[in-house]
Scaffold this active site. Structure first.
Site, PDB file in Angstrom:
ATOM      1  CG  HIS A  42      -2.690   4.388   5.459  1.00 53.77           C
ATOM      2  ND1 HIS A  42      -2.636   4.272   4.079  1.00 53.77           N
ATOM      3  CD2 HIS A  42      -2.687   3.109   5.937  1.00 53.77           C
ATOM      4  CE1 HIS A  42      -2.610   3.006   3.742  1.00 53.77           C
ATOM      5  NE2 HIS A  42      -2.643   2.274   4.834  1.00 53.77           N
ATOM      6  CG  HIS A  92      -6.526   0.705   1.300  1.00 48.68           C
ATOM      7  ND1 HIS A  92      -5.561   1.260   0.477  1.00 48.68           N
ATOM      8  CD2 HIS A  92      -5.847   0.154   2.334  1.00 48.68           C
ATOM      9  CE1 HIS A  92      -4.371   1.047   1.000  1.00 48.68           C
ATOM     10  NE2 HIS A  92      -4.513   0.383   2.135  1.00 48.68           N
ATOM     11  CB  CYS A 152      -0.957   0.002   1.187  1.00 48.47           C
ATOM     12  SG  CYS A 152      -1.963  -1.490   1.261  1.00 48.47           S
TER      13      CYS A 152
END
Length: 401
Positions: free
Chosen positions: A295, A329, A164
């Site tokens: 995040h 995400h 990520c």
């Protein structure tokens, strides 16, 4: 007192396509809350038969040109939809610098795996792969190779895959390439598309929510997966014909705390280190940051540790929100996705995206963004954290000279 800053990297253009849409109007309306993004309930993608919310791009995607048929994947179609938004800027850079003086660095984690899944299903039913399937479509370097081939770029070309944080690391690579003089421009970004492998993997980790994710909320219970393509053209020189201040990558910081293969350090030590390194790289202090795009995955461990790390650096004096409920995400594309959001906020002087946290958790100390606010000349810090404690923080803002 600020620290010694390094050379900024200028953002010449940005192409972006996610669950918020591709047009500037769609993106701005979603960021302002005037229009809902395309976060959809899916009842069929998980092998367990349970449902989850995904941020799927539902707009029609452009066809891959016939001479690049070997790159024909949904992931590359998604990339092309963002490429076409900045095609003129890239071609102008090629004319100015030459094809060999431009690099292509892309972050991804899924590449063409979704097309591979379809091909394997065909094989299980028909006994052989489809005639147009090639394993190279699943390789992580396929997207960067496609973009370079599309433009005829012959400079450095590769992909970065650190889960990520993948498309955050491309900005650090671009910094190094430009500051070293190896190239004059870098086409960077992240592209990831929805695939069953990733979704079922996260479901196996018990990390998915079956409702729209709720970052920093007391009832947060997991992430939503999304897909996105976000690409930027970076150079070491400002745009001289620009009447507005130039938007730049002011600083970048990284760390690798290696606390656990999938869980973050509970106190966010690596996250804090990445943010501090980004501030140092930019020559800025905490009071120069007007917004932190967290995040903010809406998992209990991530939001708790990130809140602690942000609070230690900024206390509750900076506005914080996560845009994951708008895009999902987007995994390897997450850093670039949120960099594109930062670019839109800066370029169009947008109000900062609100958090809409209904029940802020007791372990969240930071000041969440719940009332309309603008940057007022300050910079944006954007966080992305990955498996293994691979952490990236990027700072974006204006350069006036």
């Amino acid at each position: 007192m600020t620290t010694q800053k390094s050379q900024p990297i200028f953002i010449q253009d940005c192409g972006f396509h996610s669950a918020m849409g591709a047009s500037h109007t769609q993106i701005h309306q979603c960021l302002s809350g005037l229009h809902a993004s395309n976060m959809l309930q899916d009842d069929h993608i998980l092998n367990t038969g349970t449902s989850t919310v995904i941020g799927r791009v539902t707009d029609s995607l452009p066809d891959i040109p016939a001479h690049l048929a070997d790159f024909d994947t949904r992931n590359n179609q998604l990339a092309l939809s963002a490429i076409q938004q900045i095609e003129t800027s890239v071609n102008n850079a090629i004319a100015q610098y030459g094809q060999q003086r431009i690099a292509v660095i892309i972050g991804t984690s899924t590449s063409g795996i979704a097309d591979g899944e379809i091909a394997y299903q065909h094989k299980s039913q028909a006994g052989d792969f489809p005639s147009d399937f090639n394993y190279r479509k699943q390789e992580l370097g396929n997207c960067s190779d496609f973009i370079a081939a599309y433009f005829g770029i012959t400079g450095p070309c590769y992909s970065i895959s650190t889960a990520c944080s993948s498309s955050g690391r491309v900005f650090i690579t671009a910094q190094r390439l430009l500051r070293s003089g190896i190239v004059d421009a870098v086409l960077v970004g992240g592209v990831d598309s929805i695939c069953r492998l990733t979704l079922n993997g996260f479901n196996g980790l018990e990390a998915l929510s079956n409702t729209l994710c709720k970052p920093f909320d007391a009832t947060r219970d997991g992430i939503n997966i999304g897909e996105s393509a976000a690409l930027m053209l970076l150079t070491g020189q400002p745009e001289t014909n620009n009447k507005q201040p130039n938007i730049a990558l002011l600083g970048a910081g990284d760390s690798s705390d290696a606390h656990h293969i999938s869980a973050p350090h509970p106190d966010g030590l690596g996250a804090e280190q990445a943010m501090q390194k980004a501030l140092d790289d930019a020559g800025l202090n905490a009071e120069n940051i007007g917004y932190v795009n967290a995040h903010g995955t809406a998992t209990p461990l991530n939001d708790s540790m990130e809140s602690k790390a942000i609070y230690r650096l900024f206390a509750n004096h900076v506005a914080v929100s996560s845009t994951k409920p708008l895009t999902g995400h987007t995994l390897g594309a997450a850093s670039a996705t949120e960099a594109a959001i930062a670019w839109h906020i800066l370029k169009y002087d947008l109000e900062l995206p609100l958090q809409h946290c209904k029940d802020k958790a007791e372990d969240i100390e930071v000041s969440l963004l719940e009332t309309p606010t603008k940057l007022h000349g300050k910079a944006i810090l954007s966080n992305s954290f990955a498996f293994g404690g691979n952490n990236i923080s990027l700072i974006f803002g204006f350069i006036n000279d």
